[in-house]
Scaffold this active site. Structure first.
Site, PDB file in Angstrom:
ATOM      1  N   ASP A 184      10.257  -1.338  15.690  1.00 28.30           N
ATOM      2  CA  ASP A 184       8.971  -1.634  15.041  1.00 28.30           C
ATOM      3  C   ASP A 184       8.639  -3.124  15.115  1.00 28.30           C
ATOM      4  O   ASP A 184       8.613  -3.838  14.098  1.00 28.30           O
ATOM      5  CB  ASP A 184       9.042  -1.169  13.579  1.00 28.30           C
ATOM      6  CG  ASP A 184       7.717  -1.334  12.857  1.00 28.30           C
ATOM      7  OD1 ASP A 184       7.723  -1.233  11.605  1.00 28.30           O
ATOM      8  OD2 ASP A 184       6.693  -1.584  13.516  1.00 28.30           O
ATOM      9  N   SER A 201       4.515  -5.886   5.518  1.00 27.99           N
ATOM     10  CA  SER A 201       4.869  -5.420   6.874  1.00 27.99           C
ATOM     11  C   SER A 201       4.640  -6.514   7.905  1.00 27.99           C
ATOM     12  O   SER A 201       3.602  -7.173   7.903  1.00 27.99           O
ATOM     13  CB  SER A 201       4.004  -4.217   7.261  1.00 27.99           C
ATOM     14  OG  SER A 201       4.253  -3.125   6.416  1.00 27.99           O
ATOM     15  N   HIS A 251       3.998  -1.169  13.685  1.00 31.18           N
ATOM     16  CA  HIS A 251       3.303  -0.125  12.901  1.00 31.18           C
ATOM     17  C   HIS A 251       2.042  -0.662  12.246  1.00 31.18           C
ATOM     18  O   HIS A 251       1.269   0.100  11.657  1.00 31.18           O
ATOM     19  CB  HIS A 251       4.243   0.502  11.853  1.00 31.18           C
ATOM     20  CG  HIS A 251       4.372  -0.271  10.576  1.00 31.18           C
ATOM     21  ND1 HIS A 251       5.478  -1.038  10.286  1.00 31.18           N
ATOM     22  CD2 HIS A 251       3.537  -0.391   9.515  1.00 31.18           C
ATOM     23  CE1 HIS A 251       5.300  -1.584   9.086  1.00 31.18           C
ATOM     24  NE2 HIS A 251       4.124  -1.218   8.605  1.00 31.18           N
TER      25      HIS A 251
HETATM   26  C1  LIG Z   1       9.472   7.129   5.307  1.00 31.06           C
HETATM   27  O1  LIG Z   1       8.641   6.960   4.170  1.00 31.06           O
HETATM   28  C2  LIG Z   1       8.609   5.633   3.676  1.00 31.06           C
HETATM   29  C3  LIG Z   1       8.031   4.748   4.717  1.00 31.06           C
HETATM   30  C4  LIG Z   1       7.464   3.466   4.256  1.00 31.06           C
HETATM   31  N1  LIG Z   1       6.925   3.410   2.905  1.00 31.06           N
HETATM   32  C5  LIG Z   1       5.690   2.558   2.936  1.00 31.06           C
HETATM   33  C6  LIG Z   1       6.035   1.115   3.323  1.00 31.06           C
HETATM   34  C7  LIG Z   1       5.709   0.590   4.593  1.00 31.06           C
HETATM   35  C8  LIG Z   1       5.026   1.460   5.627  1.00 31.06           C
HETATM   36  C9  LIG Z   1       6.033  -0.732   4.924  1.00 31.06           C
HETATM   37  C10 LIG Z   1       6.693  -1.557   4.024  1.00 31.06           C
HETATM   38  C11 LIG Z   1       7.043  -2.985   4.401  1.00 31.06           C
HETATM   39  C12 LIG Z   1       7.025  -1.055   2.769  1.00 31.06           C
HETATM   40  N2  LIG Z   1       7.676  -1.651   1.730  1.00 31.06           N
HETATM   41  C13 LIG Z   1       7.773  -0.737   0.734  1.00 31.06           C
HETATM   42  C14 LIG Z   1       7.194   0.450   1.107  1.00 31.06           C
HETATM   43  C15 LIG Z   1       6.712   0.264   2.403  1.00 31.06           C
HETATM   44  C16 LIG Z   1       6.654   4.759   2.309  1.00 31.06           C
HETATM   45  C17 LIG Z   1       6.194   4.653   0.859  1.00 31.06           C
HETATM   46  O2  LIG Z   1       6.731   3.596   0.203  1.00 31.06           O
HETATM   47  C18 LIG Z   1       7.900   5.619   2.350  1.00 31.06           C
END
Ligand SMILES: CO[C@H]1CCN(Cc2c(C)cc(C)c3[nH]ccc23)[C@H](CO)C1
Length: 303
Positions: free
Chosen positions: A102, A231, A52
């Site tokens: 992912d 991420s 992602h």
């Molecule tokens: C489905 O909705 C959720 C998806 C991901 N979240 C973002 C996000 C990503 C993309 C990647 C990592 C490693 C994250 N660590 C903490 C948050 C967070 C959002 C908002 O937090 C909510």
């Protein structure tokens, strides 16, 4: 033989203590801003990260990878997303983001010369991990690795945050978390319902598939949480003085860093961690065939 995987200079800090730690910077055309992700060095040419981190029009020449203390970024030759990764797969069901599979591999345009600040981490189901676990090469199987590394239990592991200290020095901080692979796994997964887009999903297992490992929350102890900028980073298990990556940080329920991105424990900068702040990581044991295929020529000797 390839230099031993998962070996760190224990008494040192930051990069020598996490020599597989890499930073990935993606420049987007049209001022769509920067993408930043983490990754791990897994062989002389490959970085393991999250799929992602990339969008369909991110080409290799827009991606810069820095490893170790070097400020000089490595050129990128190619990006390989897991073939079953499809972030829009459940859009028709009102789920805008789907993180299954992912994971991605970045092939560098230049071979990495290993050093004390640039060394690969051990991957499951490779001979390097068999050696790191001090098991017999001839008889040890991938299942043996999984039984040893991911038993049915709450498993001690860690991820790594970068901390911005004064004068903009960046430090790497290990964040101890427990993988809920026990009777606490269900509650961990159910808390995904607290994530922005997953509020009214009836069956959470539709988005939290069996390919994820779950950390965070406060049972049995309060775990630190990941931030968006984490991420693609690794979920690591330490066995004696060797480090094995079992997961790739994929997504979390709460971005505890908010917008400033640093994950340092600055006073009142970090949103409070709650019982439902969970983090989800792709379980590398679930993508071994893909890893084996993509890394076939890297001398990692998958078992
Ligand atoms: C489905 O909705 C959720 C998806 C991901 N979240 C973002 C996000 C990503 C993309 C990647 C990592 C490693 C994250 N660590 C903490 C948050 C967070 C959002 C908002 O937090 C909510």
């Amino acid at each position: 033989v390839l230099s031993m995987c998962g070996l760190a200079k224990e008494h040192l800090k930051d990069q020598q203590n996490n020599p597989w730690n890499t930073k990935i910077a993606i420049t987007r055309s049209g001022g769509a801003g920067f993408g930043h992700c983490k990754g791990t060095l897994v062989s002389e040419y490959f970085i393991l990260t999250a799929a992602h981190c990339f969008t369909i029009d991110d080409t290799a020449d827009h991606i810069k990878v820095t490893i170790g203390d070097s400020k000089q970024p490595y050129p990128v030759a190619n990006i390989y997303l897991h073939p079953q990764y499809n972030v829009g797969k459940l859009k028709h069901r009102g789920i805008p983001e789907f993180y299954d599979y992912d994971v991605a591999l970045i092939k560098l345009g230049k071979k990495v010369e290993f050093s004390f600040s640039a060394r690969p981490i051990c991957l499951p189901c490779t001979q390097g991990t068999t050696r790191a676990l001090r098991k017999p090469l001839a008889t040890t199987t991938c299942q043996d690795h999984e039984n040893e590394l991911l038993p049915v239990a709450n498993i001690r592991s860690f991820f790594v945050s970068d901390c911005k200290y004064q004068h903009d020095t960046i430090g790497l901080v290990r964040r101890p978390v427990q993988i809920k692979n026990s009777d606490k796994k269900m509650a961990c997964e159910q808390d995904a319902r607290n994530a922005k887009f997953y509020k009214n999903i009836t069956n959470i297992k539709d988005v939290v598939t069996d390919n994820f490992l779950c950390t965070g929350g406060q049972d049995p102890v309060l775990d630190p949480n990941t931030c968006k900028g984490d991420s693609g980073g690794p979920l690591i298990i330490q066995k004696k003085l060797r480090y094995i990556q079992v997961g790739v940080i994929s997504w979390g329920v709460v971005d505890v860093c908010g917008h400033q991105g640093t994950t340092c424990e600055e006073p009142n900068k970090r949103k409070d961690r709650t019982s439902y702040s969970r983090d989800f990581h792709i379980n590398l044991f679930k993508v071994i065939p893909w890893l084996k295929e993509q890394l076939a020529d890297e001398g990692l000797e998958f078992i």
